[in-house]
Design an enzyme around this catalytic site. Structure first.
Site, mmCIF file in Angstrom:
data_model
loop_
_atom_site.group_PDB
_atom_site.id
_atom_site.type_symbol
_atom_site.label_atom_id
_atom_site.label_comp_id
_atom_site.label_asym_id
_atom_site.label_seq_id
_atom_site.Cartn_x
_atom_site.Cartn_y
_atom_site.Cartn_z
ATOM 1 N N GLY A 78 0.827 -1.210 0.000
ATOM 2 C CA GLY A 78 0.000 0.000 0.000
ATOM 3 C C GLY A 78 0.855 1.251 0.000
ATOM 4 N N GLY A 125 2.663 3.606 1.506
ATOM 5 C CA GLY A 125 3.198 3.743 2.863
ATOM 6 C C GLY A 125 3.707 5.140 3.139
ATOM 7 N N LYS A 150 4.165 12.309 -2.554
ATOM 8 C CA LYS A 150 5.063 11.288 -2.004
ATOM 9 C C LYS A 150 5.923 11.893 -0.895
ATOM 10 C CE LYS A 150 8.403 7.844 -3.654
ATOM 11 N NZ LYS A 150 8.957 7.246 -4.884
ATOM 12 N N ASP A 194 8.635 5.723 8.477
ATOM 13 C CA ASP A 194 8.247 7.099 8.808
ATOM 14 C C ASP A 194 7.359 7.802 7.779
ATOM 15 O OD1 ASP A 194 10.037 7.482 6.773
ATOM 16 O OD2 ASP A 194 11.571 8.463 7.998
ATOM 17 N N GLY A 195 7.134 7.169 6.658
ATOM 18 C CA GLY A 195 6.259 7.801 5.662
ATOM 19 C C GLY A 195 6.885 8.978 4.938
ATOM 20 N N ARG A 214 -1.385 -0.139 -9.656
ATOM 21 C CA ARG A 214 -0.240 -1.034 -9.864
ATOM 22 C C ARG A 214 -0.717 -2.468 -10.065
ATOM 23 N NH1 ARG A 214 3.821 1.807 -6.568
ATOM 24 N NH2 ARG A 214 2.881 3.845 -6.159
ATOM 25 N N ASP A 248 4.618 -4.432 -7.303
ATOM 26 C CA ASP A 248 3.919 -3.256 -6.771
ATOM 27 C C ASP A 248 4.487 -1.959 -7.349
ATOM 28 O OD1 ASP A 248 6.052 -4.369 -4.938
ATOM 29 O OD2 ASP A 248 5.910 -2.352 -4.138
ATOM 30 N N ASN A 249 5.575 -2.052 -8.084
ATOM 31 C CA ASN A 249 6.108 -0.855 -8.730
ATOM 32 C C ASN A 249 5.808 -0.853 -10.224
ATOM 33 O OD1 ASN A 249 7.128 0.146 -6.339
ATOM 34 N ND2 ASN A 249 9.140 -0.780 -6.620
ATOM 35 N N ASP A 264 7.603 4.803 -9.614
ATOM 36 C CA ASP A 264 8.408 4.625 -8.412
ATOM 37 C C ASP A 264 9.907 4.638 -8.691
ATOM 38 O OD1 ASP A 264 6.135 4.628 -6.948
ATOM 39 O OD2 ASP A 264 6.419 2.675 -6.011
HETATM 40 P P1 AMP Z 1 9.299 1.046 -2.838
HETATM 41 O O1 AMP Z 1 9.979 -0.214 -3.258
HETATM 42 O O2 AMP Z 1 10.219 2.179 -2.524
HETATM 43 O O3 AMP Z 1 8.268 1.461 -3.845
HETATM 44 O O4 AMP Z 1 8.548 0.760 -1.458
HETATM 45 C C1 AMP Z 1 7.870 -0.426 -1.163
HETATM 46 C C2 AMP Z 1 6.800 -0.190 -0.122
HETATM 47 O O5 AMP Z 1 7.351 0.353 1.065
HETATM 48 C C3 AMP Z 1 5.711 0.760 -0.565
HETATM 49 O O6 AMP Z 1 4.500 0.295 -0.061
HETATM 50 C C4 AMP Z 1 6.117 2.064 0.091
HETATM 51 O O7 AMP Z 1 5.021 2.913 0.293
HETATM 52 C C5 AMP Z 1 6.730 1.589 1.391
HETATM 53 N N1 AMP Z 1 7.732 2.513 1.907
HETATM 54 C C6 AMP Z 1 8.965 2.756 1.408
HETATM 55 N N2 AMP Z 1 9.607 3.673 2.146
HETATM 56 C C7 AMP Z 1 8.755 4.041 3.135
HETATM 57 C C8 AMP Z 1 8.836 4.962 4.236
HETATM 58 N N3 AMP Z 1 9.910 5.710 4.448
HETATM 59 N N4 AMP Z 1 7.758 5.050 5.038
HETATM 60 C C9 AMP Z 1 6.669 4.306 4.843
HETATM 61 N N5 AMP Z 1 6.544 3.429 3.848
HETATM 62 C C10 AMP Z 1 7.558 3.296 2.992
HETATM 63 MG MG MG Z 2 6.810 1.360 -4.626
#
Ligand code: AMP
Ligand code: MG
Length: 494
Positions: free
Chosen positions: A90, A92, A113, A125-126, A183, A252-253, A262
């Site tokens: 989801g 995040g 983002k 930390d989002g 996605r 998911d990307n 992403d």
């Molecule tokens: P990514 O491979 O960077 O697209 O991230 C994979 C998953 O981890 C996605 O669901 C992102 O929303 C989540 N995510 C990555 N970095 C963070 C972060 N700093 N805080 C919260 N969720 C994250």
């Molecule tokens: Mg991602």
């Protein structure tokens, strides 16, 4: 052109059932400020560019001042990460603020983002850091100008908020825009949680919104999969053509619309290396450059698996249909890729041996020459005397191999009565001069992070808007990486 107040947000995603998303309020960053604004994107949503200088701009577009119709939400999805199914991912650290429709009827997601934790943050930390936000902001625009489908970004926002990664970095946000952020993983979530009625709702939503021509067709889900396979094959062919490695091709990307999505530890190839791994955390090279086409198929297989309940009542029949379509992927990829290869070689006709000529060129460049520079120089290839090709020849170490290849190329050009001058013009539209090399992004990042100097971001944005043009005053940006840049590492922690 509209003022901020005149923007009319809606959010069709918020009309979907509760299981699809979680409503969330973006959390502002400390001392958030606008670093860069992209007027080309403002135009797409018909926002007057002067609105970016108003103090309200950030309040509105970061969701702190809520527009009527804006319904910020984090989307729920899952996906295969490095080949392993992760049941819940989801958004995040991102929020779909809402959608804006322009007068042409095109709808744009505004997706923020780095906006703080959501239900899907899994303890993180989002946030997004300035470094990777600059990379995404610049690269998505660069990809668009290269003619490669991608999400784009309206603006880049900096702050004084400390964000903890390997070191303390500044928090930042990118306001992304795309017709959709759905996605492959969205479908996987509903499939693996056995919510097949929602799977249907999602597919119908995607079809109504993005494939209206399929609405009402009995075989619409199959037709949807068919088109996503084509789009993905074409997208990855374009990545391969320009030497782009995505770095984290998890399902998911992967965008349903076939957009580059992403931007994380991506990289453009400098010295050609088919096995180029841009993601420092990718220890086994799963997402190496030359594996991208097969990973595309893996991800499409994940999507097809998730769509099975919609394809036919009989599971065996559904699987058969999915298999048949997936079986077309490789040829679609190769067809798209070879068209690109011929354009890069400046060949108008399709002749036997063209593909071999291209692959032998790649073998010649392997670990020897800069991919982008060599191909750009090849535009000026002299097919008559050959004497003018010395600078090109000097680019590779194995001169004998170059001579043999150049002779084949010369003969091939003659076989279609190619005219050097005309061919050169065409080739320059297929072989970019300027790409977002890691070291260029790094220079912009260092100036921004260390000195709050954002001028290099603007320079690169402007440069990369015309990647195929000669920009004589900016010749240095076409150079191969300097010595110091060999040590830049990019990983998933962004
Ligand atoms: P990514 O491979 O960077 O697209 O991230 C994979 C998953 O981890 C996605 O669901 C992102 O929303 C989540 N995510 C990555 N970095 C963070 C972060 N700093 N805080 C919260 N969720 C994250
Ligand atoms: Mg991602």
């Amino acid at each position: 052109m509209k003022s901020l107040e005149e923007l009319q947000f809606h959010n069709t995603y918020a009309r979907l059932p509760d299981e699809f998303f979680n409503r969330v309020t973006p959390i502002p960053l400390h001392n958030a400020h606008l670093i860069s604004f992209n007027p080309a994107l403002a135009e797409l949503i018909e926002l007057a560019p002067d609105q970016a200088s108003r103090p309200e701009f950030l309040e509105y577009l970061l969701g702190t001042k809520r527009h009527p119709g804006m319904e910020p939400l984090a989307m729920c999805y899952s996906g295969h990460q490095f080949g392993v199914y992760v049941p819940r991912l989801g958004d995040g650290r991102a929020i779909l603020l809402g959608q804006l429709k322009n007068s042409k009827g095109q709808s744009w997601d505004l997706h923020l983002k780095g906006s703080g934790p959501t239900l899907y943050s899994r303890g993180a930390d989002g946030r997004a850091v300035l470094r990777s936000s600059i990379r995404e902001y610049l690269c998505s625009e660069a990809m668009h100008s290269l003619g490669i489908p991608t999400t784009r970004a309206l603006c880049l926002i900096g702050s004084d908020e400390p964000v903890y990664r390997e070191t303390v970095e500044a928090g930042a946000m990118v306001l992304r825009m795309a017709p959709s952020h759905i996605r492959f993983g969205h479908f996987e979530y509903f499939y693996y949680t056995n919510q097949h009625h929602h799977l249907k709702t999602l597919a119908d939503y995607a079809i109504t919104t993005h494939w209206p021509e399929l609405t009402g067709r009995e075989d619409r889900y199959l037709a949807l999969l068919d088109d996503v396979i084509s789009r993905t094959a074409r997208l990855i062919a374009q990545w391969q053509g320009v030497g782009f490695a995505h770095g984290v091709m998890n399902s998911d990307n992967m965008s349903l619309l076939g957009l580059t999505l992403d931007y994380g530890p991506f990289g453009f190839i400098d010295t050609f290396d088919a096995g180029f791994i841009c993601n420092h955390s990718d220890h086994h090279g799963r997402y190496a450059f030359d594996r991208q086409p097969e990973i595309g198929l893996f991800n499409l297989t994940c999507l097809a698996q998730a769509l099975l309940p919609l394809l036919a009542v009989e599971p065996e029949q559904a699987a058969e249909q999915a298999r048949a379509l997936l079986g077309e992927y490789q040829q679609r990829f190769l067809d798209a890729y070879h068209v690109i290869a011929r354009r890069k070689l400046g060949l108008r006709e399709q002749q036997p041996g063209d593909e071999l000529l291209w692959h032998d060129l790649l073998n010649l460049l392997q670990q020897q020459a800069d991919y982008t520079i060599f191909l750009r120089m090849l535009c000026d290839f002299d097919s008559t005397t050959g004497a003018a090709n010395t600078p090109l020849r000097d680019r590779v170490l194995d001169r004998a191999a170059f001579d043999a290849w150049a002779e084949r190329y010369r003969q091939r050009l003659q076989a279609e009565q190619s005219n050097d001058q005309e061919r050169c013009q065409r080739m320059k539209q297929a072989n970019p001069k300027y790409i977002l090399r890691n070291y260029l992004a790094e220079q912009a990042i260092r100036a921004a992070a260390d000195k709050h100097d954002y001028s290099e971001i603007e320079t690169l944005l402007d440069l990369l808007r015309a990647p195929y043009a000669e920009q004589p005053e900016r010749e240095k940006y076409a150079a191969a990486p300097p010595e110091w840049a060999q040590r830049i590492e990019v990983s998933c922690s962004s």
